[in-house]
Design a protein around this motif. Structure first.
Motif, PDB file in Angstrom:
ATOM      1  N   VAL A 112       1.895  20.940   4.472  1.00 41.82           N
ATOM      2  CA  VAL A 112       1.885  21.250   5.898  1.00 41.82           C
ATOM      3  C   VAL A 112       3.138  22.059   6.212  1.00 41.82           C
ATOM      4  CG1 VAL A 112       0.495  19.283   6.609  1.00 41.82           C
ATOM      5  CG2 VAL A 112       2.960  19.020   6.401  1.00 41.82           C
ATOM      6  N   LEU A 113       3.202  22.573   7.442  1.00 39.19           N
ATOM      7  CA  LEU A 113       4.302  23.465   7.818  1.00 39.19           C
ATOM      8  C   LEU A 113       5.661  22.796   7.614  1.00 39.19           C
ATOM      9  CD1 LEU A 113       5.068  26.189   8.995  1.00 39.19           C
ATOM     10  CD2 LEU A 113       4.927  25.183  11.278  1.00 39.19           C
ATOM     11  N   THR A 114       5.788  21.560   8.098  1.00 44.92           N
ATOM     12  CA  THR A 114       7.014  20.785   7.874  1.00 44.92           C
ATOM     13  C   THR A 114       6.722  19.756   6.796  1.00 44.92           C
ATOM     14  OG1 THR A 114       7.677  21.051  10.189  1.00 44.92           O
ATOM     15  CG2 THR A 114       8.749  19.310   8.925  1.00 44.92           C
ATOM     16  N   PRO A 115       7.345  19.867   5.621  1.00 45.33           N
ATOM     17  CA  PRO A 115       7.025  18.951   4.519  1.00 45.33           C
ATOM     18  C   PRO A 115       7.189  17.488   4.913  1.00 45.33           C
ATOM     19  CG  PRO A 115       8.409  20.759   3.763  1.00 45.33           C
ATOM     20  CD  PRO A 115       8.382  20.836   5.260  1.00 45.33           C
ATOM     21  N   GLN A 116       6.167  16.705   4.602  1.00 46.00           N
ATOM     22  CA  GLN A 116       6.184  15.266   4.846  1.00 46.00           C
ATOM     23  C   GLN A 116       5.385  14.555   3.771  1.00 46.00           C
ATOM     24  OE1 GLN A 116       4.923  15.369   9.221  1.00 46.00           O
ATOM     25  NE2 GLN A 116       6.131  13.503   9.117  1.00 46.00           N
ATOM     26  N   MET A 117       5.678  13.291   3.605  1.00 50.10           N
ATOM     27  CA  MET A 117       4.888  12.457   2.719  1.00 50.10           C
ATOM     28  C   MET A 117       3.668  11.936   3.476  1.00 50.10           C
ATOM     29  SD  MET A 117       6.184  12.419  -0.285  1.00 50.10           S
ATOM     30  CE  MET A 117       5.552  10.938  -1.093  1.00 50.10           C
ATOM     31  N   PRO A 118       2.638  11.467   2.757  1.00 49.41           N
ATOM     32  CA  PRO A 118       1.437  10.983   3.430  1.00 49.41           C
ATOM     33  C   PRO A 118       1.609   9.567   3.973  1.00 49.41           C
ATOM     34  CG  PRO A 118       1.178  10.743   1.071  1.00 49.41           C
ATOM     35  CD  PRO A 118       2.492  11.453   1.289  1.00 49.41           C
ATOM     36  N   LEU A 119       0.632   9.154   4.774  1.00 49.19           N
ATOM     37  CA  LEU A 119       0.538   7.770   5.216  1.00 49.19           C
ATOM     38  C   LEU A 119      -0.349   7.026   4.224  1.00 49.19           C
ATOM     39  CD1 LEU A 119       1.180   9.484   7.857  1.00 49.19           C
ATOM     40  CD2 LEU A 119       0.151   7.594   9.109  1.00 49.19           C
ATOM     41  N   VAL A 120       0.157   5.934   3.710  1.00 49.42           N
ATOM     42  CA  VAL A 120      -0.581   5.161   2.717  1.00 49.42           C
ATOM     43  C   VAL A 120      -0.686   3.716   3.188  1.00 49.42           C
ATOM     44  CG1 VAL A 120      -0.702   4.397   0.316  1.00 49.42           C
ATOM     45  CG2 VAL A 120       0.248   6.656   0.861  1.00 49.42           C
ATOM     46  N   SER A 121      -1.908   3.244   3.341  1.00 49.40           N
ATOM     47  CA  SER A 121      -2.137   1.868   3.775  1.00 49.40           C
ATOM     48  C   SER A 121      -2.865   1.119   2.672  1.00 49.40           C
ATOM     49  CB  SER A 121      -2.964   1.853   5.072  1.00 49.40           C
ATOM     50  OG  SER A 121      -3.305   0.533   5.436  1.00 49.40           O
ATOM     51  N   VAL A 122      -2.220   0.075   2.173  1.00 49.29           N
ATOM     52  CA  VAL A 122      -2.817  -0.779   1.152  1.00 49.29           C
ATOM     53  C   VAL A 122      -3.060  -2.135   1.803  1.00 49.29           C
ATOM     54  CG1 VAL A 122      -2.590  -1.751  -1.160  1.00 49.29           C
ATOM     55  CG2 VAL A 122      -1.567   0.480  -0.635  1.00 49.29           C
ATOM     56  N   SER A 123      -4.305  -2.417   2.112  1.00 48.79           N
ATOM     57  CA  SER A 123      -4.658  -3.589   2.903  1.00 48.79           C
ATOM     58  C   SER A 123      -4.122  -4.890   2.295  1.00 48.79           C
ATOM     59  CB  SER A 123      -6.185  -3.669   3.033  1.00 48.79           C
ATOM     60  OG  SER A 123      -6.565  -4.776   3.807  1.00 48.79           O
ATOM     61  N   GLY A 124      -3.355  -5.621   3.116  1.00 50.99           N
ATOM     62  CA  GLY A 124      -2.816  -6.900   2.672  1.00 50.99           C
ATOM     63  C   GLY A 124      -1.523  -6.791   1.894  1.00 50.99           C
ATOM     64  N   TYR A 125      -1.034  -5.557   1.669  1.00 50.37           N
ATOM     65  CA  TYR A 125       0.164  -5.389   0.856  1.00 50.37           C
ATOM     66  C   TYR A 125       1.276  -4.663   1.628  1.00 50.37           C
ATOM     67  CZ  TYR A 125      -2.426  -7.106  -3.166  1.00 50.37           C
ATOM     68  OH  TYR A 125      -3.147  -7.900  -4.009  1.00 50.37           O
TER      69      TYR A 125
END
Length: 204
Positions: A112-125
């Motif tokens: 993306v235009l401004t570098p970022q890490m993704p959103l990661v959702s690990v249910s219950g963790y």
């Protein structure tokens, strides 16, 4: 039977804040006095959006400046005038302190235009999260005047106030995608994460 006990920990938020106030009083003559006040607040906060640190750490800064001028003029023992001038300026910025993105880690994934890490959702963790990037600038201009008239046990006040407010905002909510793992592939959300099988992936 295997029991997995999740470890919970607090993610720290670090804040720095500096404030100072300057005031000056001036007697123009026996009928006129003035006072000037200037207040400044500079603050910064380093915080974590998710519950795992340090993953995509963020920083927010807020700079506020406030000017106020007050003039009192005595026309006569029964007639008094008060003039008030004010200006307030705010500047708030929220951004990332680490520009790492997935491609830096070997992934073939559009950035993306401004570098970022993704959103990661690990249910219950855990949740690996980022925040929106935005800037906010505001100005408030004020002028007010009050004329007071006294006669015996009675008094009359006439006045008014004018205010102009300006707000300039710019924001970006683009990220490197939102990955959700819920155990759909293996029955265990964390195992799905290890083999790279999300139940959903969205990017905006």
């Amino acid at each position: 039977i295997e029991t997995v006990q999740q470890e919970r920990w607090a993610v720290l938020t670090v804040s720095d804040n500096d404030q100072y106030l300057i005031r000056a009083d001036y007697i123009v003559n026996r009928k006129n006095t003035m006072d000037f006040r200037y207040f400044r607040d500079n603050s910064g906060t380093r915080f974590q959006s998710g519950n795992v640190a340090p993953y995509a750490p963020n920083k927010q800064t807020l700079d506020t400046g406030n000017w106020a001028l007050h003039d009192t003029h005595t026309f006569s023992p029964s007639l008094l005038n008060e003039l008030r001038l004010g200006l307030d300026r705010d500047n708030s910025l929220v951004g990332v302190t680490d520009n790492t993105q997935l491609s830096d880690l070997g992934a073939i994934y559009p950035g993306v235009l401004t570098p970022q890490m993704p959103l990661v959702s690990v249910s219950g963790y855990y949740n690996l999260s980022t925040t929106d990037i935005f800037s906010e600038h505001g100005n408030i201009y004020q002028i007010g005047d009050t004329l007071r008239w006294f006669r015996g046990r009675h008094s009359l006040s006439i006045g008014g106030e004018w205010e102009r407010t300006e707000e300039f905002n710019r924001g970006s909510s683009g990220n490197q995608g939102s990955f959700s793992f819920d155990g759909s592939a293996t029955g265990v959300a964390f195992a799905d994460f290890l083999i790279g099988k999300p139940v959903s992936l969205t990017q905006k």
